[in-house]
Motif scaffolding. Structure first.
Motif, PDB file in Angstrom:
ATOM      1  N   LYS A  33       0.813  -1.222   0.000  1.00  0.00           N
ATOM      2  CA  LYS A  33       0.000   0.000   0.000  1.00  0.00           C
ATOM      3  C   LYS A  33       0.847   1.274   0.000  1.00  0.00           C
ATOM      4  CE  LYS A  33      -3.716   2.312   2.496  1.00  0.00           C
ATOM      5  NZ  LYS A  33      -4.656   2.231   3.614  1.00  0.00           N
ATOM      6  N   PHE A  34       1.961   1.286   0.699  1.00  0.00           N
ATOM      7  CA  PHE A  34       2.754   2.503   0.838  1.00  0.00           C
ATOM      8  C   PHE A  34       4.069   2.465   0.049  1.00  0.00           C
ATOM      9  CE2 PHE A  34       0.141   2.205   4.673  1.00  0.00           C
ATOM     10  CZ  PHE A  34      -0.561   3.391   4.544  1.00  0.00           C
ATOM     11  N   ILE A  35       4.184   1.531  -0.874  1.00  0.00           N
ATOM     12  CA  ILE A  35       5.391   1.442  -1.693  1.00  0.00           C
ATOM     13  C   ILE A  35       5.213   2.307  -2.934  1.00  0.00           C
ATOM     14  CG2 ILE A  35       6.840  -0.057  -3.107  1.00  0.00           C
ATOM     15  CD1 ILE A  35       6.201  -2.342  -1.187  1.00  0.00           C
ATOM     16  N   MET A  36       6.173   3.191  -3.162  1.00  0.00           N
ATOM     17  CA  MET A  36       6.157   4.035  -4.353  1.00  0.00           C
ATOM     18  C   MET A  36       7.428   3.762  -5.152  1.00  0.00           C
ATOM     19  SD  MET A  36       4.868   7.686  -2.826  1.00  0.00           S
ATOM     20  CE  MET A  36       4.661   8.442  -4.427  1.00  0.00           C
ATOM     21  N   SER A  37       7.275   3.686  -6.461  1.00  0.00           N
ATOM     22  CA  SER A  37       8.451   3.523  -7.302  1.00  0.00           C
ATOM     23  C   SER A  37       9.201   4.846  -7.375  1.00  0.00           C
ATOM     24  CB  SER A  37       8.033   3.089  -8.712  1.00  0.00           C
ATOM     25  OG  SER A  37       7.390   4.159  -9.385  1.00  0.00           O
ATOM     26  N   THR A  38      10.433   4.785  -7.824  1.00  0.00           N
ATOM     27  CA  THR A  38      11.212   6.005  -8.003  1.00  0.00           C
ATOM     28  C   THR A  38      10.499   6.944  -8.962  1.00  0.00           C
ATOM     29  OG1 THR A  38      13.252   4.779  -7.598  1.00  0.00           O
ATOM     30  CG2 THR A  38      13.474   6.906  -8.657  1.00  0.00           C
ATOM     31  N   GLN A  39       9.901   6.391 -10.010  1.00  0.00           N
ATOM     32  CA  GLN A  39       9.175   7.231 -10.968  1.00  0.00           C
ATOM     33  C   GLN A  39       7.953   7.876 -10.321  1.00  0.00           C
ATOM     34  OE1 GLN A  39      10.254   8.052 -14.113  1.00  0.00           O
ATOM     35  NE2 GLN A  39       8.674   9.599 -13.838  1.00  0.00           N
ATOM     36  N   ASP A  40       7.237   7.137  -9.471  1.00  0.00           N
ATOM     37  CA  ASP A  40       6.094   7.712  -8.746  1.00  0.00           C
ATOM     38  C   ASP A  40       6.537   8.908  -7.900  1.00  0.00           C
ATOM     39  OD1 ASP A  40       4.345   5.790  -9.746  1.00  0.00           O
ATOM     40  OD2 ASP A  40       4.508   4.506  -7.965  1.00  0.00           O
TER      41      ASP A  40
END
Length: 60
Positions: A33-40
């Motif tokens: 739920k709280f994982i964001m990619s570098t691009q995000d």
């Protein structure tokens, strides 16, 4: 601790292998739920205008 140094928000630190392994296991189990990619993160920063005045190649 892995991504933040790429943005200049903290110094680079070694992340112990057992921490990386635990992260991977939790992610594989669906705790994303709280994982964001570098691009995000880049997109979010650009959206809120944090990059004003920063070098053009800041993320390279």
């Amino acid at each position: 601790m892995i991504v933040y140094p790429q943005f200049g928000w903290q110094i680079e630190n070694d992340v112990p292998e057992n921490v990386i392994k635990s992260y991977t296991i939790l992610k594989d189990l669906g705790f994303t739920k709280f994982i964001m990619s570098t691009q995000d993160i880049k997109d979010l920063i650009c959206k809120v205008g944090v990059l004003e005045g920063m070098e053009e190649n800041y993320f390279n």
